[in-house]
Write a protein that holds these residues in place. Structure first.
Motif, PDB file in Angstrom:
ATOM      1  N   PHE A 129       0.946  -1.319   0.046  1.00  0.00           N
ATOM      2  CA  PHE A 129       0.063  -0.117   0.065  1.00  0.00           C
ATOM      3  C   PHE A 129       0.927   1.188   0.077  1.00  0.00           C
ATOM      4  O   PHE A 129       0.601   2.149  -0.875  1.00  0.00           O
ATOM      5  CB  PHE A 129      -0.902  -0.083   1.147  1.00  0.00           C
ATOM      6  N   GLY A 130       1.758   1.315   0.905  1.00  0.00           N
ATOM      7  CA  GLY A 130       2.720   2.380   1.208  1.00  0.00           C
ATOM      8  C   GLY A 130       3.596   2.589  -0.245  1.00  0.00           C
ATOM      9  O   GLY A 130       3.474   3.746  -0.508  1.00  0.00           O
ATOM     10  N   GLN A 131       3.956   1.605  -0.689  1.00  0.00           N
ATOM     11  CA  GLN A 131       4.906   1.899  -2.113  1.00  0.00           C
ATOM     12  C   GLN A 131       4.025   2.365  -3.217  1.00  0.00           C
ATOM     13  O   GLN A 131       4.408   3.098  -3.709  1.00  0.00           O
ATOM     14  CB  GLN A 131       5.551   0.559  -2.399  1.00  0.00           C
ATOM     15  N   ASN A 132       2.779   1.799  -3.287  1.00  0.00           N
ATOM     16  CA  ASN A 132       2.065   2.154  -4.394  1.00  0.00           C
ATOM     17  C   ASN A 132       1.294   3.579  -4.385  1.00  0.00           C
ATOM     18  O   ASN A 132       1.241   4.512  -5.170  1.00  0.00           O
ATOM     19  CB  ASN A 132       0.740   1.369  -4.392  1.00  0.00           C
ATOM     20  N   LEU A 133       1.022   3.995  -3.267  1.00  0.00           N
ATOM     21  CA  LEU A 133       0.860   5.196  -2.835  1.00  0.00           C
ATOM     22  C   LEU A 133       1.879   6.332  -2.944  1.00  0.00           C
ATOM     23  O   LEU A 133       1.878   7.433  -3.538  1.00  0.00           O
ATOM     24  CB  LEU A 133       0.178   5.498  -1.197  1.00  0.00           C
ATOM     25  N   MET A 134       3.048   6.025  -2.529  1.00  0.00           N
ATOM     26  CA  MET A 134       4.139   6.976  -2.650  1.00  0.00           C
ATOM     27  C   MET A 134       4.474   7.214  -4.241  1.00  0.00           C
ATOM     28  O   MET A 134       4.858   8.147  -4.439  1.00  0.00           O
ATOM     29  CB  MET A 134       5.234   6.307  -1.992  1.00  0.00           C
ATOM     30  N   GLN A 135       4.320   6.125  -4.872  1.00  0.00           N
ATOM     31  CA  GLN A 135       4.682   6.256  -6.465  1.00  0.00           C
ATOM     32  C   GLN A 135       3.607   7.094  -7.019  1.00  0.00           C
ATOM     33  O   GLN A 135       4.057   7.994  -8.093  1.00  0.00           O
ATOM     34  CB  GLN A 135       4.630   4.719  -6.949  1.00  0.00           C
ATOM     35  N   ALA A 136       2.235   6.964  -6.701  1.00  0.00           N
ATOM     36  CA  ALA A 136       1.238   7.885  -7.237  1.00  0.00           C
ATOM     37  C   ALA A 136       1.642   9.319  -6.918  1.00  0.00           C
ATOM     38  O   ALA A 136       1.307  10.112  -7.778  1.00  0.00           O
ATOM     39  CB  ALA A 136      -0.080   7.126  -6.813  1.00  0.00           C
ATOM     40  N   LEU A 137       1.663   9.429  -5.510  1.00  0.00           N
ATOM     41  CA  LEU A 137       1.909  10.738  -5.096  1.00  0.00           C
ATOM     42  C   LEU A 137       3.223  11.217  -5.820  1.00  0.00           C
ATOM     43  O   LEU A 137       3.258  12.949  -6.182  1.00  0.00           O
ATOM     44  CB  LEU A 137       2.260  10.913  -3.471  1.00  0.00           C
ATOM     45  N   SER A 138       4.155  10.812  -6.266  1.00  0.00           N
ATOM     46  CA  SER A 138       5.420  11.269  -6.751  1.00  0.00           C
ATOM     47  C   SER A 138       5.110  11.953  -8.107  1.00  0.00           C
ATOM     48  O   SER A 138       6.022  12.701  -8.797  1.00  0.00           O
ATOM     49  CB  SER A 138       6.525  10.216  -6.975  1.00  0.00           C
ATOM     50  N   ARG A 158       7.072  16.791  -3.649  1.00  0.00           N
ATOM     51  CA  ARG A 158       8.304  16.312  -3.585  1.00  0.00           C
ATOM     52  C   ARG A 158       8.283  15.480  -2.558  1.00  0.00           C
ATOM     53  O   ARG A 158       8.169  15.807  -1.389  1.00  0.00           O
ATOM     54  CB  ARG A 158       9.524  17.505  -3.382  1.00  0.00           C
ATOM     55  N   ILE A 159       8.270  14.214  -3.083  1.00  0.00           N
ATOM     56  CA  ILE A 159       8.265  12.934  -1.746  1.00  0.00           C
ATOM     57  C   ILE A 159       9.555  12.440  -1.865  1.00  0.00           C
ATOM     58  O   ILE A 159      10.052  12.111  -2.694  1.00  0.00           O
ATOM     59  CB  ILE A 159       6.795  12.316  -1.991  1.00  0.00           C
ATOM     60  N   GLU A 160       9.927  12.035  -0.522  1.00  0.00           N
ATOM     61  CA  GLU A 160      11.124  11.238  -0.101  1.00  0.00           C
ATOM     62  C   GLU A 160      11.051  10.326   0.844  1.00  0.00           C
ATOM     63  O   GLU A 160      10.277  10.346   1.814  1.00  0.00           O
ATOM     64  CB  GLU A 160      12.336  12.030   0.102  1.00  0.00           C
ATOM     65  N   GLU A 161      11.334   9.092   0.378  1.00  0.00           N
ATOM     66  CA  GLU A 161      11.136   7.945   1.494  1.00  0.00           C
ATOM     67  C   GLU A 161      12.304   8.087   2.473  1.00  0.00           C
ATOM     68  O   GLU A 161      13.464   8.135   2.124  1.00  0.00           O
ATOM     69  CB  GLU A 161      11.312   6.636   0.692  1.00  0.00           C
ATOM     70  N   ILE A 162      11.996   8.127   3.741  1.00  0.00           N
ATOM     71  CA  ILE A 162      13.010   8.456   4.941  1.00  0.00           C
ATOM     72  C   ILE A 162      12.522   7.064   5.915  1.00  0.00           C
ATOM     73  O   ILE A 162      11.664   6.403   5.788  1.00  0.00           O
ATOM     74  CB  ILE A 162      12.862   9.440   5.427  1.00  0.00           C
ATOM     75  N   THR A 163      13.735   7.007   6.695  1.00  0.00           N
ATOM     76  CA  THR A 163      13.533   6.162   7.857  1.00  0.00           C
ATOM     77  C   THR A 163      13.017   6.815   9.144  1.00  0.00           C
ATOM     78  O   THR A 163      13.110   8.186   9.175  1.00  0.00           O
ATOM     79  CB  THR A 163      15.013   5.562   8.146  1.00  0.00           C
ATOM     80  N   VAL A 164      12.669   6.131  10.214  1.00  0.00           N
ATOM     81  CA  VAL A 164      12.013   6.805  11.291  1.00  0.00           C
ATOM     82  C   VAL A 164      13.142   7.731  12.010  1.00  0.00           C
ATOM     83  O   VAL A 164      13.127   8.485  12.615  1.00  0.00           O
ATOM     84  CB  VAL A 164      11.604   5.746  12.477  1.00  0.00           C
TER      85      VAL A 164
END
Length: 358
Positions: A29-38, A44-50
């Motif tokens: 879910f998260g990967q698909n949503l992030m890809q769509a948001l990008s 400007r979206i960036e995958e980060i760690t906690v």
């Protein structure tokens, strides 16, 4: 600030810290949503760690939540959006014992989640659970349905389907299930129903998902159930499959079954519909929302009803063809583009509210 028309929203999208979340539906879910948001020109979206620095972002999105693990920070330097996929462990708490440590963490998680700027969830059913168990008001929760990847609508060559059938030794017709083995999935009930079906139909059952090959107490119980019911080679347990193989299995299956007691969403059901595979499903919790009237409904608490529903879906060709066409149309209502648009609107609202408070 960033909610002006000519400004771009900078979003930190946090990776799930729990390994299991990355591999299950939450991670997908998260990967698909992030890809769509990008794809949005406004984000400007960036995958980060906690543990990454969050000050550089306008907003932080945590696309996961676990009631019994500390998955959220106590404080955030910027507004936060949290996605709670479901609270099934609380709805069915008898079957999801938290233990002493889990109960302590739940009390902490309850307090931390209430500091979030906004909460997203996968269904109206989950939204009601959030209001009930977390005492969060309606206007702070938005339903953002997940989507179906476009690849499931595409045809697959007979060669690829033949290769998939050969790899998994598929000879007979089969019923398909894709997912986990948690209590809410009701795999034992499905197995009991299947034992009734094979008295009348020559058909196999294929259960797909990493959990069907991992060493767990739940899997041991499922294997014992298969043995007790003398199902033998009629039930195949399949580990992770590639996307192409999964698409092939949906195409090859006589039907897809979801006999769950509860779900947060039901992505596999929509993937089956998109693939042109008729669906037999319970209508509990979120499944009622996504299935509409395009499935053969079953009562997950009644194994005989499950078996009767499956046999009906196998034998009634008119109903099958009708549900296949209606299923494809129903699946097309759920897109990642829509999910991204709604999420972007939430970001804008959150930032506007944040500005007013400054």
């Amino acid at each position: 600030m960033t909610n002006e028309v000519n400004k771009i929203i900078s979003v930190g999208f946090v990776k799930p810290p729990i390994l299991g979340h990355k591999k299950r539906g939450i991670g997908i879910f998260g990967q698909n949503l992030m890809q769509a948001l990008s794809k949005s020109k406004n984000i400007r979206i960036e995958e980060i760690t906690v543990d990454d620095n969050k000050n550089q972002f306008d907003i932080i999105h945590y696309p996961y939540f676990d009631p019994f693990f500390l998955t959220l920070p106590f404080k955030s330097p910027v507004p936060t959006v949290v996605t709670i996929h479901d609270l099934i462990p609380l709805r069915l708490k008898k079957y999801y014992p938290a233990g002493i440590k889990g109960k302590i963490k739940w009390e902490i998680q309850k307090r931390v989640i209430r500091t979030a700027s906004h909460i997203c969830t996968d269904s109206f059913s989950s939204k009601e659970d959030i209001k009930k168990y977390l005492a969060i008001c309606d206007e702070r929760i938005s339903v953002v349905y997940g989507g179906v990847d476009e690849v499931y609508y595409l045809p697959i060559s007979q060669k690829i389907m033949d290769e998939t059938a050969k790899k998994y030794n598929i000879i007979e017709k089969f019923i398909l299930y894709v997912g986990d083995i948690n209590y809410n999935k009701n795999i034992p009930g499905l197995l009991t129903a299947f034992s009734q079906i094979i008295q009348k139909e020559n058909i196999d059952l294929i259960l797909v998902g990493p959990a069907f090959t991992q060493k767990t107490v739940e899997l041991d119980e499922i294997k014992q159930k298969i043995k007790d019911l003398s199902l033998g080679e009629k039930v195949k347990l399949v580990n992770y499959v590639s996307n192409m193989e999964l698409r092939s299995l949906y195409k090859l299956a006589s039907l897809y079954v979801q006999s769950s007691f509860a779900e947060g969403f039901g992505l596999s059901v929509l993937e089956a519909m998109a693939s042109g595979c008729p669906v037999v499903s319970s209508r509990e919790t979120s499944l009622k929302e996504i299935c509409a009237d395009v499935v053969v409904p079953i009562n997950p608490y009644d194994e005989t009803n499950i078996s009767e529903g499956i046999i009906k879906a196998l034998k009634d060709e008119t109903l099958r063809n009708k549900n296949i066409q209606k299923g494809i149309a129903q699946a097309k209502k759920f897109t990642w583009e829509d999910a991204a648009l709604k999420t972007e609107e939430i970001y804008l609202r959150v930032l506007a509210q944040y500005e007013k408070q400054e």
